[in-house]
Enzyme design. Sequence first.
Site, PDB file in Angstrom:
ATOM      1  N   HIS A  63      -7.269  -4.807  10.204  1.00 35.22           N
ATOM      2  CA  HIS A  63      -6.982  -4.654   8.768  1.00 35.22           C
ATOM      3  C   HIS A  63      -5.703  -5.382   8.372  1.00 35.22           C
ATOM      4  CE1 HIS A  63      -4.746  -0.580   9.572  1.00 35.22           C
ATOM      5  NE2 HIS A  63      -3.859  -1.528   9.473  1.00 35.22           N
ATOM      6  N   GLU A  98      -9.595  -1.934   5.425  1.00 36.22           N
ATOM      7  CA  GLU A  98     -10.257  -1.647   6.695  1.00 36.22           C
ATOM      8  C   GLU A  98     -11.501  -2.531   6.841  1.00 36.22           C
ATOM      9  OE1 GLU A  98      -8.532  -0.124   8.677  1.00 36.22           O
ATOM     10  OE2 GLU A  98      -8.073   1.970   8.215  1.00 36.22           O
ATOM     11  N   ASP A 137      -7.599  -2.656  14.266  1.00 39.88           N
ATOM     12  CA  ASP A 137      -8.975  -2.913  13.817  1.00 39.88           C
ATOM     13  C   ASP A 137      -9.073  -4.163  12.936  1.00 39.88           C
ATOM     14  OD1 ASP A 137      -7.796  -2.048  11.467  1.00 39.88           O
ATOM     15  OD2 ASP A 137      -9.121  -0.317  11.175  1.00 39.88           O
ATOM     16  N   ASP A 173       0.818  -1.219   0.000  1.00 40.21           N
ATOM     17  CA  ASP A 173       0.000   0.000   0.000  1.00 40.21           C
ATOM     18  C   ASP A 173       0.848   1.263   0.000  1.00 40.21           C
ATOM     19  OD1 ASP A 173       0.949  -0.455   2.589  1.00 40.21           O
ATOM     20  OD2 ASP A 173      -1.015  -0.968   3.403  1.00 40.21           O
TER      21      ASP A 173
HETATM   22  P1  PGA Z   1       2.027  -1.383  12.735  1.00 36.88           P
HETATM   23  O1  PGA Z   1       0.863  -1.341  11.648  1.00 36.88           O
HETATM   24  O2  PGA Z   1       2.970  -2.421  12.273  1.00 36.88           O
HETATM   25  O3  PGA Z   1       2.633  -0.012  12.684  1.00 36.88           O
HETATM   26  O4  PGA Z   1       1.391  -1.719  14.036  1.00 36.88           O
HETATM   27  C1  PGA Z   1       0.338  -2.567  11.235  1.00 36.88           C
HETATM   28  C2  PGA Z   1      -0.732  -2.347  10.192  1.00 36.88           C
HETATM   29  O5  PGA Z   1      -1.367  -1.279  10.198  1.00 36.88           O
HETATM   30  O6  PGA Z   1      -0.959  -3.250   9.387  1.00 36.88           O
END
Ligand code: PGA
Length: 252
Positions: A134, A139, A132, A63
Amino acid sequence: MEIIIQPTPEAASRVAADLVAGVMREKPNAVLGLATGRTPLQLYQELIARKLDWRQVRTFNLDEYVGLPPEHPQSFHSVMWANLFQHVNIDRANVHLPDGQTRDVPAHCAAYEAAIRNAGGIDIQVLGIGTDGHIGFNEPMSSLASRTRIKTLTGQTRRDNAAAFGGEARVPRHVITMGIGTIMDARQVVLLAFGETKARAIAAAVEGPVAAITPASALQLHPVVKVCVDEPAARLLQRADYYRWVYDNKPS
Ligand code: PGA
């Protein structure tokens, strides 16, 4: 789904590095699906330290933020070059991330999908998980069949990522992300999660029903997934003792 519970993020990252390095040794021109965020940083450090040969390796990142130029310090382009690519002998032409500044989002997303296909598909996809649930930036309520497209971030995700931008207001609202269907096409998936803040998402993804409200739960339908977590991230798993026993008693 294999759940690998390790005492520390370092140990879990080493397990993931063994998997990625194994794919790279077996297939020198492997196609890696890569992730950003805090979680995979130790995996990348471990891969750098192993002095692997990246000359033929192709990479596709999950992404990118819409609107950020590649040179912006928080763009995933910058984050990937700073934390991995500049430290290995990868060919710049083999590095792919979505273009957050594209003028034609649908055409760019279709081209990104085509580029993955033309590379022969992703051999191993590295994933983090959002609080959450994702994966990528898919999302909650993302279609479980989704392909690369533009998405709007949740308030939760923008808060989770606010520190890097110096405040929530500066976090972009939109992203281009591989879809859940794109991720599901990878031949192998390794998902990393560390810390207490990920415990709920991990429990829902691993032991909850397959449901769009927890995008990572779609991985229950993938044939080759390893979930590498530390103890705090595993805290809400009901069958943690079984997963530990399985890992310690693998058939030879
Ligand atoms: P993080 O993010 O590794 O910074 O916790 C994980 C994600 O959003 O997939």
